[in-house]
Scaffold this active site. Structure first.
Site, mmCIF file in Angstrom:
data_model
loop_
_atom_site.group_PDB
_atom_site.id
_atom_site.type_symbol
_atom_site.label_atom_id
_atom_site.label_comp_id
_atom_site.label_asym_id
_atom_site.label_seq_id
_atom_site.Cartn_x
_atom_site.Cartn_y
_atom_site.Cartn_z
ATOM 1 N N GLU A 134 -3.380 7.468 -4.071
ATOM 2 C CA GLU A 134 -3.236 6.221 -3.310
ATOM 3 C C GLU A 134 -3.235 5.024 -4.252
ATOM 4 O O GLU A 134 -4.076 4.951 -5.150
ATOM 5 C CB GLU A 134 -4.418 6.101 -2.338
ATOM 6 C CG GLU A 134 -4.416 4.824 -1.514
ATOM 7 C CD GLU A 134 -5.744 4.601 -0.786
ATOM 8 O OE1 GLU A 134 -5.868 5.050 0.367
ATOM 9 O OE2 GLU A 134 -6.648 3.995 -1.368
ATOM 10 N N TYR A 175 0.870 -1.186 0.000
ATOM 11 C CA TYR A 175 0.000 0.000 0.000
ATOM 12 C C TYR A 175 0.901 1.229 0.000
ATOM 13 O O TYR A 175 1.849 1.304 0.782
ATOM 14 C CB TYR A 175 -0.879 0.014 1.261
ATOM 15 C CG TYR A 175 -1.582 1.339 1.486
ATOM 16 C CD1 TYR A 175 -2.901 1.521 1.100
ATOM 17 C CD2 TYR A 175 -0.915 2.428 2.067
ATOM 18 C CE1 TYR A 175 -3.546 2.735 1.284
ATOM 19 C CE2 TYR A 175 -1.548 3.646 2.255
ATOM 20 C CZ TYR A 175 -2.856 3.797 1.861
ATOM 21 O OH TYR A 175 -3.482 5.007 2.034
#
Ligand code: GDP
Ligand code: MN
Length: 400
Positions: A189, A101
């Site tokens: 993101e 992530y």
């Protein structure tokens, strides 16, 4: 403004960040064409501006064309946490070996940029942070320091990328940073930033952005042509779109009384006054819109505003509530009369003025003797009158 995944991907691709081949589709026919382009197996992914799609059943793997069509037929009519699915992304399915992530966001408290990352990606980062706080790294990029490949490499190492992935991760971090800066984003993101490939073939292993979430800073829209290319073709409200083109602050609601005023606070009170009147009269009449014409309540602005408000077929009356400041109410009155004349008529208007030349404005309107232009002394009176007129119009419509 939040982007859909398919739009966010475009911005990543523009920087050269690897993403799986994918096509946006809105019906079975388009899905079939998309499968042709991306190949099988593929993933069918709901396009909604909200996360946790996987858990909500909005991400499905398909091994055949039939499976792909069935999956899209299940996903297209869905609403996920109240957000209606606007289409599906048909994406090449990748063999995932590992999920990272990474995100970059604005950190208002430290006045710099946060890079949040974990080698335990995949699920939502909030969950990872709750369950394994030690595995989530928070680093910062200072706006004044140069973030170059050396800095990105140091960052990739301290984030916890496996040694073999550090060089490529550094390239991707740098490109994410460029994507963030060039697009005036507030969030970029990638989750998962996946290590993909054949587990038995080292040379096939590579990093790939399998999901992307990007938010853009609305205050910077003017530097990007208003982000026209990201306008939601399906869901954009035509009235709001037109108002935006004229630089007016308009929000479409679903009642019957159009509301036009100057100053956000005054318009908000006007909405309340209309709703209150509708309740009191037992008709359930509600405001049809919020429209703040701002400081320059000129004839032209009034004409445009009336045009937009009256183009809503649900509008039965319009409450105009203006506080005269720099622009005198008398000028606003002239504007209203001109606008009504130019339109060749109008639904009934109820006007309330206060401030600069309020009495003169109201008497100008009264003298014009237009059967569709009413005046009122107070906001409550005006709202009440507008609500009553709208209720009568609705009633006679229903009687027909
Ligand atoms: P989100 O739930 O809204 O974050 O949607 P994602 O696009 O992140 O998908 C959720 C999960 O589906 C990912 O974390 C993956 O585990 C899985 N997934 C997505 N794309 C692929 C793919 O190409 N191959 C495989 N095997 N899994 C995928
Ligand atoms: Mn995701």
């Amino acid at each position: 403004m939040d982007l859909y995944e398919y739009q966010a991907r475009t911005l990543l691709e523009e920087q050269g960040i690897p993403t799986p081949k994918a096509v946006f589709a809105q019906n079975s026919h388009e899905v079939a064409e998309a499968v042709e382009t991306v190949g099988l197996p593929c993933v069918i992914k709901a396009q909604v501006k909200i996360g946790h799609r996987g858990q909500a059943g909005g991400v499905k793997l398909a091994k055949t064309l039939d499976e792909a069509i069935l999956a899209s037929e299940a996903i297209l009519p869905m609403s996920i946490h109240g957000h209606k699915v606007s289409g599906v992304l048909v994406a090449e399915a990748k063999n995932i070996l590992h999920e990272y992530y990474v995100s970059i966001s604005v950190d208002r408290s430290s006045r710099d940029y946060d890079v949040l990352a974990t080698a335990a990606g995949g699920t939502e980062v909030e969950e990872i942070a709750r369950e394994h706080p030690e595995s989530v790294k928070r680093l910062h990029i200072n706006a004044l320091d140069e973030f170059d490949i050396e800095a990105a490499t140091r960052m990739a190492e301290s984030i916890g990328f496996y040694h073999a992935d550090v060089d490529q991760a550094a390239q991707i971090l740098l490109k994410m940073w460029r994507c963030f800066k060039e697009n005036d984003a507030t969030l970029v993101e990638i989750n998962p930033l996946a290590k993909i490939g054949d587990p038995d073939d080292e040379s096939s292993k590579t990093l790939c952005a399998l999901d992307a979430k990007i938010s853009l800073d609305d205050n910077a829209a003017f530097r990007h042509d208003g982000w026209k290319r990201f306008e939601d073709a399906v869901q954009a409200d035509p009235f709001e779109q037109r108002a935006r083109e004229y630089g007016l602050h308009y929000v479409h609601l679903d009642g019957e009384v159009g509301v036009i005023g100057n100053g956000a606070g005054l318009v908000m009170s006007s909405l309340d006054a209309v709703s209150g009147a509708g309740e009191e009269q037992g008709t359930g009449i509600k405001p049809a819109n919020f429209l703040d014409i701002g400081g320059g309540a000129s004839a032209q602005v009034m004409a445009t505003s009336l045009d937009i408000v009256l183009s809503d077929p649900q509008v039965e009356s319009v409450f105009i509530n203006v506080y005269g400041g720099l622009t005198s109410c008398e000028q606003v009155a002239e504007g209203i009369l001109e606008a009504v004349a130019a339109r060749g008529g109008s639904k009934p208007l109820v006007v309330r003025f206060d401030g600069n030349a309020a009495d003169e404005g109201l008497s100008t309107l009264a003298k014009a003797n237009n059967p569709n232009v009413h005046v009122a002394q107070t906001m409550e009176e005006a709202a009440s009158q507008a609500a009553r007129i709208a209720a009568e119009a609705v009633q006679s419509k229903e009687a027909r």
